[in-house]
Motif scaffolding. Structure first.
Motif, PDB file in Angstrom:
ATOM      1  N   ASP A 123       5.852   4.873  -6.423  1.00 11.97           N
ATOM      2  CA  ASP A 123       6.927   4.092  -7.046  1.00 11.97           C
ATOM      3  C   ASP A 123       8.181   4.054  -6.161  1.00 11.97           C
ATOM      4  O   ASP A 123       9.079   3.248  -6.378  1.00 11.97           O
ATOM      5  N   THR A 124       8.221   4.921  -5.126  1.00  9.94           N
ATOM      6  CA  THR A 124       9.384   4.939  -4.221  1.00  9.94           C
ATOM      7  C   THR A 124       9.090   4.189  -2.928  1.00  9.94           C
ATOM      8  O   THR A 124       9.883   4.230  -1.990  1.00  9.94           O
ATOM      9  N   SER A 125       7.927   3.499  -2.870  1.00 10.44           N
ATOM     10  CA  SER A 125       7.502   2.868  -1.626  1.00 10.44           C
ATOM     11  C   SER A 125       7.269   1.367  -1.820  1.00 10.44           C
ATOM     12  O   SER A 125       7.580   0.803  -2.868  1.00 10.44           O
ATOM     13  N   ASN A 126       6.681   0.714  -0.785  1.00 10.84           N
ATOM     14  CA  ASN A 126       6.289  -0.699  -0.908  1.00 10.84           C
ATOM     15  C   ASN A 126       4.845  -0.861  -0.448  1.00 10.84           C
ATOM     16  O   ASN A 126       4.241   0.064   0.103  1.00 10.84           O
ATOM     17  N   GLN A 127       4.302  -2.045  -0.653  1.00 12.36           N
ATOM     18  CA  GLN A 127       2.879  -2.292  -0.396  1.00 12.36           C
ATOM     19  C   GLN A 127       2.484  -2.058   1.066  1.00 12.36           C
ATOM     20  O   GLN A 127       1.447  -1.474   1.355  1.00 12.36           O
ATOM     21  N   GLU A 128       3.343  -2.493   1.988  1.00 12.52           N
ATOM     22  CA  GLU A 128       3.027  -2.359   3.416  1.00 12.52           C
ATOM     23  C   GLU A 128       2.907  -0.887   3.829  1.00 12.52           C
ATOM     24  O   GLU A 128       1.934  -0.489   4.474  1.00 12.52           O
ATOM     25  N   ILE A 129       3.882  -0.069   3.403  1.00 13.92           N
ATOM     26  CA  ILE A 129       3.848   1.369   3.732  1.00 13.92           C
ATOM     27  C   ILE A 129       2.654   2.030   3.059  1.00 13.92           C
ATOM     28  O   ILE A 129       1.979   2.873   3.653  1.00 13.92           O
ATOM     29  N   LEU A 130       2.394   1.635   1.823  1.00 11.44           N
ATOM     30  CA  LEU A 130       1.262   2.204   1.088  1.00 11.44           C
ATOM     31  C   LEU A 130      -0.057   1.950   1.819  1.00 11.44           C
ATOM     32  O   LEU A 130      -0.875   2.864   1.982  1.00 11.44           O
ATOM     33  N   GLU A 131      -0.243   0.732   2.294  1.00 12.21           N
ATOM     34  CA  GLU A 131      -1.488   0.402   3.015  1.00 12.21           C
ATOM     35  C   GLU A 131      -1.604   1.212   4.307  1.00 12.21           C
ATOM     36  O   GLU A 131      -2.686   1.671   4.669  1.00 12.21           O
ATOM     37  N   GLU A 132      -0.479   1.389   4.997  1.00 11.83           N
ATOM     38  CA  GLU A 132      -0.473   2.207   6.222  1.00 11.83           C
ATOM     39  C   GLU A 132      -0.880   3.653   5.906  1.00 11.83           C
ATOM     40  O   GLU A 132      -1.652   4.269   6.634  1.00 11.83           O
ATOM     41  N   GLN A 133      -0.326   4.165   4.808  1.00 12.17           N
ATOM     42  CA  GLN A 133      -0.605   5.548   4.417  1.00 12.17           C
ATOM     43  C   GLN A 133      -2.073   5.747   4.012  1.00 12.17           C
ATOM     44  O   GLN A 133      -2.686   6.747   4.365  1.00 12.17           O
ATOM     45  N   VAL A 134      -2.610   4.789   3.285  1.00 12.91           N
ATOM     46  CA  VAL A 134      -4.027   4.875   2.882  1.00 12.91           C
ATOM     47  C   VAL A 134      -4.908   4.902   4.130  1.00 12.91           C
ATOM     48  O   VAL A 134      -5.856   5.694   4.226  1.00 12.91           O
ATOM     49  N   GLN A 135      -4.587   4.056   5.091  1.00  8.80           N
ATOM     50  CA  GLN A 135      -5.340   4.015   6.356  1.00  8.80           C
ATOM     51  C   GLN A 135      -5.236   5.355   7.098  1.00  8.80           C
ATOM     52  O   GLN A 135      -6.230   5.906   7.585  1.00  8.80           O
ATOM     53  N   TYR A 136      -4.015   5.884   7.158  1.00 10.61           N
ATOM     54  CA  TYR A 136      -3.758   7.158   7.857  1.00 10.61           C
ATOM     55  C   TYR A 136      -4.590   8.286   7.248  1.00 10.61           C
ATOM     56  O   TYR A 136      -5.267   9.040   7.964  1.00 10.61           O
ATOM     57  N   TRP A 137      -4.558   8.407   5.914  1.00 19.20           N
ATOM     58  CA  TRP A 137      -5.250   9.515   5.262  1.00 19.20           C
ATOM     59  C   TRP A 137      -6.766   9.307   5.242  1.00 19.20           C
ATOM     60  O   TRP A 137      -7.526  10.279   5.234  1.00 19.20           O
ATOM     61  N   SER A 138      -7.224   8.055   5.274  1.00 18.73           N
ATOM     62  CA  SER A 138      -8.667   7.770   5.357  1.00 18.73           C
ATOM     63  C   SER A 138      -9.234   8.318   6.660  1.00 18.73           C
ATOM     64  O   SER A 138     -10.369   8.822   6.709  1.00 18.73           O
ATOM     65  N   GLU A 139      -8.436   8.212   7.734  1.00 19.91           N
ATOM     66  CA  GLU A 139      -8.882   8.727   9.035  1.00 19.91           C
ATOM     67  C   GLU A 139      -8.742  10.248   9.111  1.00 19.91           C
ATOM     68  O   GLU A 139      -9.568  10.936   9.712  1.00 19.91           O
ATOM     69  N   LYS A 140      -7.698  10.773   8.488  1.00 22.26           N
ATOM     70  CA  LYS A 140      -7.398  12.205   8.542  1.00 22.26           C
ATOM     71  C   LYS A 140      -8.405  13.024   7.711  1.00 22.26           C
ATOM     72  O   LYS A 140      -8.846  14.091   8.115  1.00 22.26           O
ATOM     73  N   VAL A 141      -8.732  12.532   6.517  1.00 22.84           N
ATOM     74  CA  VAL A 141      -9.695  13.227   5.631  1.00 22.84           C
ATOM     75  C   VAL A 141     -10.745  12.208   5.180  1.00 22.84           C
ATOM     76  O   VAL A 141     -10.714  11.705   4.041  1.00 22.84           O
ATOM     77  N   PRO A 142     -11.688  11.864   6.083  1.00 21.72           N
ATOM     78  CA  PRO A 142     -12.645  10.780   5.786  1.00 21.72           C
ATOM     79  C   PRO A 142     -13.553  11.038   4.593  1.00 21.72           C
ATOM     80  O   PRO A 142     -14.075  10.096   3.988  1.00 21.72           O
ATOM     81  N   THR A 143     -13.737  12.307   4.224  1.00 26.10           N
ATOM     82  CA  THR A 143     -14.635  12.615   3.092  1.00 26.10           C
ATOM     83  C   THR A 143     -13.943  12.476   1.732  1.00 26.10           C
ATOM     84  O   THR A 143     -14.606  12.529   0.698  1.00 26.10           O
ATOM     85  N   ALA A 144     -12.629  12.328   1.742  1.00 28.77           N
ATOM     86  CA  ALA A 144     -11.881  12.306   0.467  1.00 28.77           C
ATOM     87  C   ALA A 144     -11.883  10.922  -0.182  1.00 28.77           C
ATOM     88  O   ALA A 144     -11.933   9.902   0.506  1.00 28.77           O
ATOM     89  N   GLU A 145     -11.817  10.928  -1.499  1.00 29.95           N
ATOM     90  CA  GLU A 145     -11.547   9.694  -2.257  1.00 29.95           C
ATOM     91  C   GLU A 145     -10.033   9.591  -2.432  1.00 29.95           C
ATOM     92  O   GLU A 145      -9.404  10.532  -2.926  1.00 29.95           O
ATOM     93  N   ILE A 146      -9.449   8.448  -2.044  1.00 30.41           N
ATOM     94  CA  ILE A 146      -7.993   8.307  -2.051  1.00 30.41           C
ATOM     95  C   ILE A 146      -7.534   7.492  -3.261  1.00 30.41           C
ATOM     96  O   ILE A 146      -8.064   6.412  -3.532  1.00 30.41           O
ATOM     97  N   TYR A 147      -6.549   8.043  -3.980  1.00 32.99           N
ATOM     98  CA  TYR A 147      -5.961   7.365  -5.134  1.00 32.99           C
ATOM     99  C   TYR A 147      -4.441   7.311  -4.979  1.00 32.99           C
ATOM    100  O   TYR A 147      -3.793   8.355  -4.962  1.00 32.99           O
TER     101      TYR A 147
END
Length: 294
Positions: A123-147
């Protein structure tokens, strides 16, 4: 109908929203919440029961590099959360780049159990930053489900809860079905008082404080409590009490109101302040307060 049960352990850096999430899952305020780091000192269990499931949620201290004995004990609670988890909930917030302890992070990245990575405070962010963060954490912890979630606004929290229940193994319940937590009533009195101290005092004061409820007598209409606020130095005692006792009185009034809501009954609360030198570095004292459980 098959019954599911398991331990769902919430870990992450200090102040990412673990306690807010835990309370949202449980529907009760079991973990204290303030804007200060290291608010949670213990591992607190919150038990959620359904007809065919029991989820035992565990809120843990924020992961730090320990500077003294109390903090080492706090990190032991985090280590134990890895050992018995059936589902691991790893909380980060927008802009974060990993845990403050690399060894803990490696454990998460190579975990054999399901990991739900919750990207909190969206709620403190925007869509562009959120998408960047999802991409970052997908690479960092590939086995995790991201919510992406907002624990404070309850956004996506029910969906995460449903997924947790799906991931629980088949098992009978670990605790009686009417039990809410593993902690005794006095623990929540201590934590409620400590929360008010975290809110109203600055700098080192809240971290030098431990609270011990010495008396807890429950009648039909009222609960009478007496608690000791322990500090490490005489100067801290004076600050806690305040001018003509005003600061201590405010803590007592606010804590009493919250405790009446928690217990659903009238509360009479007496507070005293006592100097207990160097309790944070004394292993014997820490055991007495529920730390150093090894």
């Amino acid at each position: 109908m098959e019954h599911k049960a398991g331990f769902v352990n919430i870990i992450g850096n200090p102040n990412v929203g673990k306690s807010t999430l835990m309370n949202a899952f449980v529907g009760e305020k079991l973990s204290i919440i303030t804007s200060k780091a290291q608010t949670t000192r213990h591992r607190i269990l919150g038990i959620v029961n359904g007809d065919d499931f029991q989820a035992v949620f565990s809120d843990t201290p924020g992961i730090i590099k320990p500077a003294y004995e109390l903090q080492s004990s706090m990190m032991d609670f985090v280590k134990s959360a890895f050992e018995d988890a059936d589902v691991l909930v790893y909380m980060v917030e927008i802009g974060e780049k990993g845990l403050k302890d690399e060894a803990f992070f490696n454990k998460i990245a190579h975990s054999k159990i399901p990991v739900l990575l919750l990207l909190n405070k969206i709620d403190t962010s925007n869509q562009e930053i959120l998408e960047e963060q999802v991409q970052y954490w997908s690479e960092k912890v590939p086995t995790a489900e991201i919510y992406p979630i907002s624990a404070l606004e309850n956004f996506n929290v029910p969906e995460v809860f449903e997924r947790v229940i799906e991931l629980l193994p088949a098992s009978p319940p670990y605790y009686p079905k009417d039990q809410l937590t593993d902690k005794p009533e006095r623990f929540f009195v201590n934590e409620c008082i400590r929360e008010k101290i975290l809110l109203h005092y600055k700098k080192e004061i809240p971290y030098a404080v431990e609270v011990e409820t010495e008396e807890f007598f429950e009648d039909e209409k009222i609960i009478r409590m007496r608690a000791i606020i322990m500090v490490e130095r005489d100067t801290q005692k004076g600050i806690i009490i305040g001018h003509k006792g005003a600061a201590l009185k405010r803590v007592g009034i606010e804590a009493r109101k919250d405790l009446e809501q928690f217990f659903g009954k009238q509360v009479h609360l007496e507070l005293y302040v006592k100097v207990n030198k160097n309790w944070r570095t004394d292993a014997k004292q820490l055991r007495r307060f529920g730390y150093n459980q090894k």
